[in-house]
Structure formats: C-alpha cells, structure tokens
Design a protein around this motif. Sequence first.
Motif, mmCIF file in Angstrom:
data_model
loop_
_atom_site.group_PDB
_atom_site.id
_atom_site.type_symbol
_atom_site.label_atom_id
_atom_site.label_comp_id
_atom_site.label_asym_id
_atom_site.label_seq_id
_atom_site.Cartn_x
_atom_site.Cartn_y
_atom_site.Cartn_z
ATOM 1 N N SER A 2 0.824 -1.206 0.000
ATOM 2 C CA SER A 2 0.000 0.000 0.000
ATOM 3 C C SER A 2 0.857 1.254 0.000
ATOM 4 O O SER A 2 2.048 1.219 0.332
ATOM 5 N N THR A 20 -7.733 3.264 -3.193
ATOM 6 C CA THR A 20 -8.464 2.560 -2.135
ATOM 7 C C THR A 20 -9.896 3.042 -1.981
ATOM 8 O O THR A 20 -10.783 2.253 -1.641
ATOM 9 N N GLY A 73 -3.564 0.791 -3.080
ATOM 10 C CA GLY A 73 -3.251 -0.574 -2.685
ATOM 11 C C GLY A 73 -2.820 -1.399 -3.879
ATOM 12 O O GLY A 73 -3.413 -1.294 -4.963
ATOM 13 N N ARG A 82 -4.126 5.771 3.820
ATOM 14 C CA ARG A 82 -3.825 4.741 2.826
ATOM 15 C C ARG A 82 -4.574 5.079 1.540
ATOM 16 O O ARG A 82 -5.788 4.976 1.472
ATOM 17 N N ILE A 118 0.885 5.129 1.549
ATOM 18 C CA ILE A 118 0.345 6.053 2.537
ATOM 19 C C ILE A 118 0.711 7.464 2.102
ATOM 20 O O ILE A 118 1.888 7.766 1.880
#
Length: 282
Positions: free
Chosen positions: A200, A225, A211, A208, A202
């Motif tokens: 993932s 996401t 992904g 987040r 960030i």
Amino acid sequence: IWMVSMALENGGEKSLTTKHYYQKIYSIYTAESVAYFVVGLISFLISWTIGKNVLLASVVTIPFTLLFLFTVNCLVRLKFKLKKLPDTNEVREASPLNEGQYFLGFLPAPTLHMVIFSTDGYLVGTMRDKRDTIWMWILPAFLLIFLPRNYILTDSKGNIVGEYRSRFGLNGQIDILNGNQEKIGTYKQSKQLGKKSASSIINPYGIRQYGGEMRHGSEFVVNQTYDKRQIIHYSCGWMPAYYSKYFPDPNMPFLTFTEGATEDEKRIGYCFCLDYLQKQNH
C-alpha cells in the motif's frame, strides 16, 4: 561483468533503442562465455597438473562447459533476434511519466537496474540504484538487502524525475519523492494475504491512498483505495503481435497506466515495480 556493464553505460543510454539494448545483452553474454571458457581451461590444467588424470580433470570442467554451452546457445538465439530489429539512429527526448504504456528491460547490476521503453522501441527512462560502485558487485547479495536503498527514476536524458529511499533495507518502508525532492507518499511493503501479496501507499497525511496486489508471479495491479479505480497493471508472458517488431522477446514485462493517471501516480507505480521486480535479471 561489472567492467562490461560500466563500459556499456558510459556509452550512453540516451539514444538507446531495443536493438541497442539487445546488443548490450549480446556483449554481456559474449564476456560471460569467454569467462566460462577461460576458467574451465584453467581448472582443467590445474587438475591435470595435480592428478595427471585426464578423466578427473575433464570432470572438474563439466560445470564450466555446461555454462559455456548454455551461454553460446543464448548468443546464437540473440543474434537471430538482432537481425529482425530495425536500424535507427534517431535520438528522442522522452520521460517515463508521459505515456500510458511501457515495456521494461533489465541490465546486469548488483541491485535492480531497469530500462523503460516506449511501445515503439525507444528508451524513455531508467530506474537504478545510486550506489553504483565496484563494491556493490563484490558484496554478497544477502548483505546488500540489509543496506539502505536509494533508487532514482530518470528520463532519457538522465534527468531525475523521481526518487525512492529506504533506510531499512529489504523490508523497510520506501519514501517516494518527485523530481523536486518533495515527498508524495510512503510505500508499505508486501504482506502475505493467503496466497496473494498486498502492498500500500500512505500519502503525506497518513491516509492509505493506493493498494497493490500481486496476483501471481507475472502480474500485479494497483488501485485507489476509496473508489477501487485501477491505475496500474503489470503483466509478463503475453505480448500483442504488433509489438514484436520492436520487442522480439514475448516475455518482456509490459506496464500499463490507466488513462488519466497523474505523474505522481506513475511515480507510485514505479515504486511497486521496484519492490516486486528488485530480484529480476541481475
């Protein structure tokens, strides 16, 4: 191999096409075949001098003979492929962030050295480790993975358009920076989820945002996401026939960015490539 690789790189990747790329690989195979032959011959002479037994000396050289024959076979097949590739001296200025589809190749290096091609066979950029010294070739691979990593993404002229920094070696987080050294996100490396592997991104606010999922050894995707929009798809082992004019290897990795993907999203995509492909062909 280090000396050959340095000589090839000093020759310049700015005008590299797929034909130049395969010529580089051909030169490396040639150096390998000579090395295997010389080492095999020296082993035979030493063994024969010590034991005065031709059969025993021949047995000692079997591994080097097999490696030599395998490399010669690769040379012959590669020579045949080179004849099919078009000749051109055109030099282009391009970036790995401008287009939506790219082919990926690899050059010998102690860590990942990836070359990025447009779909018509021209170099648009590279991704490589900044730690480019002879000591990197001497150190064992199991030690290299514990050292901090600092990879750069460059365009066809060698200008840095992205950077990837990790302080914790193989299993550490990777900070993603743009060409102005501004942080755009942090990559959290792979975690096993059943038979799949997930990573993932960030963002700088701690959310987040992207992904990634390794579907199998030759395919991965990256999605946003919050809306599951796919922005990146990587595949290997299948190539449309109309690309074979420039890429004779049907297993050459193919990277696709969804239409509308931003430059930062493409930088993020190359970070997934860095993690998933760091053990490829070097």
